[in-house]
Motif scaffolding. Sequence first.
Motif, PDB file in Angstrom:
ATOM      1  N   GLU A 132       0.895  -1.363   0.014  1.00 20.33           N
ATOM      2  CA  GLU A 132       0.035   0.051  -0.098  1.00 20.33           C
ATOM      3  C   GLU A 132       0.735   1.213   0.097  1.00 20.33           C
ATOM      4  N   ALA A 133       1.913   1.212   0.699  1.00 22.99           N
ATOM      5  CA  ALA A 133       2.863   2.319   0.839  1.00 22.99           C
ATOM      6  C   ALA A 133       3.508   2.658  -0.352  1.00 22.99           C
ATOM      7  N   ARG A 134       4.161   1.523  -1.254  1.00 28.20           N
ATOM      8  CA  ARG A 134       4.652   1.571  -2.552  1.00 28.20           C
ATOM      9  C   ARG A 134       3.706   2.156  -3.533  1.00 28.20           C
ATOM     10  N   TYR A 135       2.407   1.518  -3.450  1.00 24.50           N
ATOM     11  CA  TYR A 135       1.410   2.249  -4.237  1.00 24.50           C
ATOM     12  C   TYR A 135       1.110   3.587  -4.332  1.00 24.50           C
ATOM     13  N   GLY A 136       1.247   4.140  -3.144  1.00 22.00           N
ATOM     14  CA  GLY A 136       0.722   5.585  -2.719  1.00 22.00           C
ATOM     15  C   GLY A 136       2.116   6.280  -3.384  1.00 22.00           C
ATOM     16  N   GLU A 137       3.152   5.818  -3.018  1.00 23.75           N
ATOM     17  CA  GLU A 137       4.680   6.563  -3.506  1.00 23.75           C
ATOM     18  C   GLU A 137       4.298   6.757  -4.924  1.00 23.75           C
ATOM     19  N   ALA A 138       4.089   5.489  -5.843  1.00 21.31           N
ATOM     20  CA  ALA A 138       4.010   5.609  -7.185  1.00 21.31           C
ATOM     21  C   ALA A 138       2.961   6.661  -7.657  1.00 21.31           C
ATOM     22  N   VAL A 139       1.790   6.932  -6.992  1.00 20.66           N
ATOM     23  CA  VAL A 139       0.922   7.518  -7.310  1.00 20.66           C
ATOM     24  C   VAL A 139       1.348   9.105  -7.352  1.00 20.66           C
ATOM     25  N   ALA A 140       2.002   9.433  -5.912  1.00 25.02           N
ATOM     26  CA  ALA A 140       2.502  10.697  -5.840  1.00 25.02           C
ATOM     27  C   ALA A 140       3.648  11.009  -6.876  1.00 25.02           C
ATOM     28  N   ALA A 141       4.581  10.030  -7.235  1.00 23.88           N
ATOM     29  CA  ALA A 141       5.604  10.264  -8.165  1.00 23.88           C
ATOM     30  C   ALA A 141       4.939  10.518  -9.573  1.00 23.88           C
ATOM     31  N   TYR A 142       3.789   9.753  -9.945  1.00 24.09           N
ATOM     32  CA  TYR A 142       3.125  10.026 -11.209  1.00 24.09           C
ATOM     33  C   TYR A 142       2.764  11.527 -11.263  1.00 24.09           C
ATOM     34  N   HIS A 143       2.045  11.920 -10.274  1.00 24.52           N
ATOM     35  CA  HIS A 143       1.496  13.346 -10.269  1.00 24.52           C
ATOM     36  C   HIS A 143       2.740  14.452 -10.602  1.00 24.52           C
ATOM     37  N   GLY A 144       3.873  14.071  -9.560  1.00 22.17           N
ATOM     38  CA  GLY A 144       4.983  14.775  -9.792  1.00 22.17           C
ATOM     39  C   GLY A 144       5.523  15.062 -11.290  1.00 22.17           C
ATOM     40  N   LYS A 145       5.561  13.806 -11.882  1.00 25.00           N
ATOM     41  CA  LYS A 145       6.127  13.927 -13.140  1.00 25.00           C
ATOM     42  C   LYS A 145       5.329  14.428 -13.990  1.00 25.00           C
ATOM     43  N   VAL A 146       3.909  14.648 -13.705  1.00 24.29           N
ATOM     44  CA  VAL A 146       3.340  15.301 -14.618  1.00 24.29           C
ATOM     45  C   VAL A 146       3.364  16.815 -14.782  1.00 24.29           C
ATOM     46  N   ARG A 147       3.413  17.205 -13.450  1.00 23.29           N
ATOM     47  CA  ARG A 147       3.713  18.585 -13.126  1.00 23.29           C
ATOM     48  C   ARG A 147       5.270  19.069 -13.725  1.00 23.29           C
TER      49      ARG A 147
END
Length: 493
Positions: A371-386
């Motif tokens: 679950e923690a890795r999933y949350g990290e991946a989602v945050a990394a994706y949003h940061g990559k888009v920005r």
Amino acid sequence: MTNLSYLQRVAGGSLLCLLLGACATAVPTAALDAKPPPQWHSPLPHDGDPVKLSQWWRAQGDAALVQFIDAAQAVSPTIASARSRIEQARAARVAAGAALAPNLNGTASLARSSAQPPLPAGTTTQIALQSSWELDLFGANRALRDAAQARLEGAAAGWHDARTAVAAEVANQYYSARSCATLLDVAEADAASRAETFRLAQLSERAGFQAPANVALAGASAAESRARATQQDAACKTDVKALVALTGIAEPEVVSRLAQARREEAGAGALTALAARPEPVMAVASVPARLLAQRPDVFAAEREVAAASADLGSAQAQRFPRLSLSGSVGVANFRTGGEDTRLNTWSIGPVALTVPIFDGGRLAANQAAAEARYGEAVAAYHGKVRQAVREVEEALVSLQGAEARREDLRRAAEGYRASFAATESRYKNGLASLVELEDSRRIRLAAENALAGLERERRAAQVALYRALGGGWTADAAEPPRPEETPHLPGRS
């Protein structure tokens, strides 16, 4: 009695889940709405013929640039590493898919033994096939397969991203070398002009028409210009070394191609023509949201979210019962005292149900980590888009700023050249002082360097925009060929 009753309830509940299919894992849905801005806030490139981003390098009409990029991509360790990651991800995908199918193993054995000393020794030979299969009722192995597939797709996008990065690096280095050659032309022309002024000042001093102070000024100016030209020449040689390292092309060939470009663009007239020449324009989508489909690194980040989601689903499924089936068939022969005895066997089963009861919190911890890795991946994706939107905006601002100054600096350079020519003519006719000539020369040199620097800045902004837009990648781009399928490319070392 209480413990037995508990175990019976657990087993009964597990069997009920197996029979009715009522148990399922709750795989999270990736919340990937990054909400990019509705439009760009920087002006888009215009006043040219838009070309596809993937063909932009060739549209430049510069064969040397294309060759350097192709050669660098062929020898780049970064791209080789990205290709290796694809092969590893492909192997992991095959292994994860294999876990869903039954496995079959063959065994063969030979043994000689004696049970009692009076009896003759016997030889046992046996050949058997053994099979096992986990039915994957709750999708743990399917989730791992999906995660491996997502990571394979992300690795393929990473290969394209590496190629784009190498192309941008080579282009920046090539344009740096070209700009350096132009600055070297300017520095050598300025050094030659100041040396001539110094020679004339010496002749004028001998004739009694120049003061020693003016001759000293002319000599100092000539020495300074020679030092500047020498420094610029060293910088150009450094750029050549960098291109050799990036491309793997022999240095004489790199020098030859750069020298050809230098001859074509040598002198102030060629520099002015270069600044005024129309060039192909990158086609930039008017809606930032479309950028998300053009960036391989953004796609790879999205695939990592999908993989993390599947990993979480697998971790959840590991906490449910597991059902496996095994079986075997074998042919055996026992020979003793010259007689053979056939011992053929077969079996189906056992059908084994494994129910996790107590593991010290290991499975729950694995789920929490997923679950923690999933949350990290989602945050990394949003940061990559920005970050992707930011890079495009910054590249557009830099490109627009360079384009806006381009015509003014070109006119300024032309005006200062004309002013210097007039001042030099007046100096030769005794109507201007050496101080005036040197001031005019200094202003002209600054204008020439500013124009050459602007061209370098503009090229760098174009390369940055190419990189920020993803280099022409699309999500349906083919995977790279495997190493054994890569054709030999002549002319590369």
